[in-house]
Design a protein around this motif. Structure first.
Motif, short mmCIF file in Angstrom:
data_model
loop_
_atom_site.label_atom_id
_atom_site.label_comp_id
_atom_site.label_asym_id
_atom_site.label_seq_id
_atom_site.Cartn_x
_atom_site.Cartn_y
_atom_site.Cartn_z
N CYS A 236 0.88 -1.18 0.00
CA CYS A 236 0.00 0.00 0.00
C CYS A 236 0.91 1.23 0.00
O CYS A 236 2.12 1.11 0.21
CB CYS A 236 -0.88 -0.01 1.25
SG CYS A 236 0.09 0.10 2.76
N CYS A 324 2.26 6.16 8.54
CA CYS A 324 1.31 6.38 7.44
C CYS A 324 0.33 7.51 7.83
O CYS A 324 -0.12 7.59 8.98
CB CYS A 324 0.54 5.09 7.18
SG CYS A 324 -0.76 5.31 5.96
N THR A 389 -6.70 -0.05 10.81
CA THR A 389 -6.76 0.25 9.37
C THR A 389 -6.95 -1.01 8.52
O THR A 389 -7.47 -0.94 7.42
CB THR A 389 -5.47 0.95 8.91
OG1 THR A 389 -4.37 0.15 9.28
CG2 THR A 389 -5.36 2.34 9.47
N CYS A 417 -8.65 1.38 6.21
CA CYS A 417 -7.93 2.00 5.08
C CYS A 417 -8.51 1.51 3.76
O CYS A 417 -8.81 0.32 3.61
CB CYS A 417 -6.46 1.65 5.19
SG CYS A 417 -5.53 2.22 3.80
S1 SF4 Z 1 -3.18 2.71 6.77
FE1 SF4 Z 1 -3.47 1.90 4.78
S2 SF4 Z 1 -1.99 2.89 3.53
FE2 SF4 Z 1 -1.46 3.25 5.63
S3 SF4 Z 1 0.00 1.63 6.08
FE3 SF4 Z 1 -1.97 0.93 6.72
S4 SF4 Z 1 -2.74 -0.17 4.99
FE4 SF4 Z 1 -1.09 1.06 4.29
#
Ligand code: SF4
Length: 850
Positions: A236, A324, A389, A417
């Protein structure tokens, strides 16, 4: 895809083991180049060839042979040779053979001629610079001499050999010196070869490094046939950013002591890669070890707890925050609602670092919804529900439902996410549509495990693997043999190339690996009264039923089949009732027999067959379990009334027609061809034995107007009508009958055109030799009128001597019609008026004695 890969490098660099492993992984054909030199040595020993004096003969034999090389055996003119090429005698002579430049050139040519639908991998000296100059990919494997020496040392010690490390190191350095500096064919890297330095890599990492480059080269060029890839998969953007940030630090701050707080991502390959760049992993308990000015810490995408960040700040520890952005949003929301008096409920695993970090923003007072249960008591009438997430949306919904039953003021913040949601959505969709799902991701990775759960819900055959090598042969075999449609996705922390590696492993086997008719060679693991169990390449168990062994081999079963020995068989079933691949020796036998038949056909050689049955128009015969048709007209020279009388008989035949139609061979045999050949041989012998002037016995075979054909010891000779008797013969049949046994003399012999002229009359006395004595001119003789001509009548004086009474000498009267004066058979007296001995003529006169 036909790819060629050349792997070269100094001694003990591990190039052969890497080549073999790459071949296994991607189903490339591994060409063991050394086996060709061993075969050359084997042939020189077998054929008793002195390769110093008869190099040309050896080269000629190799040129005219059919050779196919595999990883640990080769097929030489249909013969499988493995251990036969590893004898001590060959060991001691092979280096001499390989030093011959003409032989090296020929072997290089042969090596270049090998092709494979899946790709070829070759290792060895000159492979990249000479043999496979046009290889798609070239690798030059190197490692520091001391590393190579250590590997060799460990290997020898492990196998119980007592050695000194320094001695091995010296030998390696000496060998390097010779190899790099020798005049002919020195070891050198091809200009376009990729150098893989394995000094700091273990074997698996070395293979992975080579594998990664192959995958990146091949995948864009491939058309997937069996594998479907989820649209959203792999890194991601959060993980990608964290990895890139760390890589940036590694590449720019060479003098820094780089650490990460926990693993940068849950992926062993990436962790190992950074570990080789000296990146250390610390945890929050030993942050105090980072005291040096050169220490720098990289915070991973999961983020860190607020109090840990405070420690970094108060201790002036330099750090790069790669948390992130989406995780940071969770931190902020948790703090905001907590400060507004909301109880915080987080859907997810409370021990996951991301959740620990989020919990820190409500002073570790969060409650957790995990596995459909709420962990902790809700005290406030206001609740804010957030999610890890990587959580499944379904769990988040369940949590809202449960919390809503307990209090009215519920703020639900879906912090799942998109990356996670999209990966899960696509995995679910794909899982519904395929037979087998593979999730590539670290087993410690939360999002990868969630992908596995989602897939498993829709596809029972779902597995999670961390790397391509986890895809064991039994699973791979099941996928290939059952022609499963395979779905693949990967977790957010899985590097793209690892998933591609798995795709390549499957796709490169789809069409060409385990398929009906393929020849497999395996080691006998066990034998029972029905089957032999074989192990192929130490990763595939296959069955060879005893019923699929040829009768010949069954008769000497104990000698031929022993546990631990290698045998080969052709695949006749991809999956029996136990899901095992089934082999047949009979089919190998049949193929070899077919080869023999082709050879006999091409060389017009005979073969022994057994007549199995009579059918319309001929008989079916069998040669080593291959059936041939022999038309009735080809059974003999003569017409055969009852074909059944041939059934069960052993015959010698020749193959006169052999063609492949719709994958089936139509083979026609002829016994007559053999009989004709034998006749020809016999005739040759007879012709050789015939001598002009010889008197021979013969039998009258045929009669016609110009003579009789007779059989002289098996060859035809002509007895012309003029050679039957000294006298006149009107019809041959007047004097000879078919079947008469007579003596004749050879009067002309043309061996080239096979013409034999015979005479019977020369064996009789010539009645004309003393005709003037027997019939003096002027004498009156009594004879018999035998025939008339326009010009007179012939009178026989004795058998073979006729005299002519000219029409003018018949009577003093005018003779218009001879029959008015003479009758055939009438005895008349006449006077001899002239004798021409040379032309065999006697002139008579009746009228002079009237
Ligand atoms: S929040 Fe989403 S984009 Fe961010 S590290 Fe986790 S999976 Fe990846």
């Amino acid at each position: 895809m036909n790819i060629s890969i050349a792997i070269d490098g100094p001694a003990s660099s591990g190039k052969s083991s890497i080549a073999k492993c790459i071949s296994d992984r991607f189903n490339f054909k591994f060409i063991n180049t050394g086996l060709l030199y061993r075969l050359t040595t084997y042939i020189s020993i077998k054929e008793n060839i002195d390769f110093d004096l008869e190099e040309g003969r050896l080269i000629e034999i190799i040129k005219n042979s059919k050779i196919d090389v595999h990883s640990n055996y080769l097929v030489y003119n249909g013969l499988i040779l493995g251990d036969e090429l590893r004898t001590q005698e060959i060991d001691s002579k092979v280096s001499l053979v390989s030093s011959k430049s003409n032989i090296r050139r020929l072997i290089n040519e042969i090596l270049r001629s090998f092709k494979s639908e899946n790709g070829i991998v070759m290792d060895g000296r000159d492979i990249g610079t000479e043999v496979l100059k046009d290889a798609c990919l070239k690798f030059f494997i190197i490692a520091d001499p001391d590393v190579r020496a250590k590997r060799r040392y460990d290997q020898l010690v492990k196998s119980g050999v007592d050695v000194e490390y320094n001695k091995i190191l010296n030998e390696i350095e000496k060998r390097d010196n010779i190899d790099y500096n020798k005049e002919e064919g020195p070891l050198k890297k091809a200009n376009d070869a990729k150098v893989i330095d394995t000094s700091n890599l273990d074997f698996q990492e070395s293979v992975d490094e080579v594998s990664r480059i192959i995958v990146e080269y091949m995948i864009p060029k491939m058309e997937f046939k069996q594998v479907r890839v989820a649209e959203n998969n792999g890194f991601c953007h959060g993980v990608l950013r964290a990895v890139n940030e760390l890589d940036k630090v590694v590449k720019s701050d060479n003098d820094k002591n780089i650490s990460t707080l926990g693993e940068i991502i849950h992926n062993k390959q990436i962790i190992n890669y950074f570990s080789r760049q000296n990146v250390k992993i610390v945890n929050k308990e030993n942050l105090d070890t980072l005291k040096d000015d050169r220490d720098i810490l990289v915070i991973r995408a999961h983020g860190i707890p607020r109090d840990v960040e405070d420690v970094l700040i108060t201790n002036f520890i330099e750090y790069v925050d790669a948390t992130c952005g989406r995780v940071k949003v969770i931190h902020k929301k948790v703090r905001d609602y907590y400060e507004k008096g909301y109880d915080i409920v987080i859907v997810g695993n409370k021990n996951h670092p991301e959740i620990i970090g989020a919990n820190s923003y409500c002073d570790y007072n969060a409650k957790f919804f995990f596995e459909d249960k709420l962990d902790g008591e809700i005290l406030s009438d206001k609740v804010c529900v957030l999610s890890q997430t990587t959580e499944k949306y379904e769990n988040f919904e369940n949590a809202i439902k449960l919390v809503s039953e307990k209090c009215k003021d519920v703020v639900s913040l879906n912090t799942i996410c998109d990356a996670t949601y999209l990966r899960q959505r696509d995995a679910a969709q794909l899982a519904k549509d395929v037979d087998f799902m593979i999730i590539v991701g670290d087993k410690l990775s939360s999002n990868s495990n969630k992908l596995y759960e989602v897939s498993k819900k829709y596809c029972e055959n779902s597995i999670i693997i961390e790397r391509a090598s986890d895809l064991k042969s039994d699973i791979l075999n099941e996928i290939i043999t059952n022609c499963y449609k395979v779905g693949i996705t990967s977790g957010a922390s899985t590097p793209d190339w690892i998933m591609k590696e798995v795709i390549l492993m499957i796709e490169n086997r789809t069409e060409n690996n385990i398929k009906i008719g393929k020849l497999l060679r395996g080691k006998i693991e066990s034998i029972d009264d029905k089957n032999l169990v074989l192990n192929v390449d130490e990763n595939l168990e296959v069955i060879l039923p005893i019923a699929e062994i040829s009768l010949d081999e069954r008769n000497k079963f104990g000698d031929t089949f022993k546990v631990g020995e290698y045998i080969d068989g052709k695949i006749i079933s991809l999956s029996n009732s136990d899901g095992k691949v089934v082999l047949s020796r009979l089919e190998v036998f049949r193929e070899k027999s077919l080869e023999i038949l082709k050879e006999k056909f091409n060389n017009s050689e005979r073969l022994s067959v057994i007549v199995k049955e009579d059918v319309k128009g001929g008989v079916i015969v069998e040669f080593n379990s291959i059936k041939l048709f022999v038309p009735a007209s080809h059974l003999d020279f003569i017409h055969i009334e009852n074909l059944n009388e041939f059934v069960g008989r052993e015959l010698e035949v020749k193959v006169i027609e052999m063609k492949e139609e719709k994958n089936q061979f139509k083979i026609i045999g002829s016994r007559r061809a053999v009989l004709e050949e034998e006749k020809k041989i016999r005739e040759n012998e007879i012709w050789k034995s015939l001598v002009l002037g010889d008197v021979v016995d013969c039998e009258v075979k045929r009669i016609n107007t110009f003579g009789a054909f007779v059989d002289v010891n098996g060859v035809d000779g002509l007895l012309h009508i003029s050679e039957i008797s000294w006298g006149r013969i009107d019809k041959v049949s007047d004097v000879l009958n078919i079947g008469d046994k007579i003596k004749v003399k050879i009067i002309d012999l043309d061996r080239e055109n096979r013409k034999l002229s015979l005479s019977m009359k020369v064996l009789q006395d010539d009645p004309w030799s003393n005709v003037d004595e027997k019939y003096p001119i002027g004498a009156v003789v009594l004879g018999k009128v035998v025939r008339f001509a326009e010009f007179g009548a012939f009178v026989e004086l004795e058998p073979s001597i006729d005299g002519l009474v000219h029409i003018s000498q018949i009577s003093h009267k005018r003779v218009n019609d001879i029959s008015d004066f003479l009758q055939i058979g009438q005895e008349v007296k006449a006077k001899i008026v002239e004798i021409n001995k040379e032309n065999k003529r006697i002139e008579l006169s009746i009228k002079v004695i009237e």
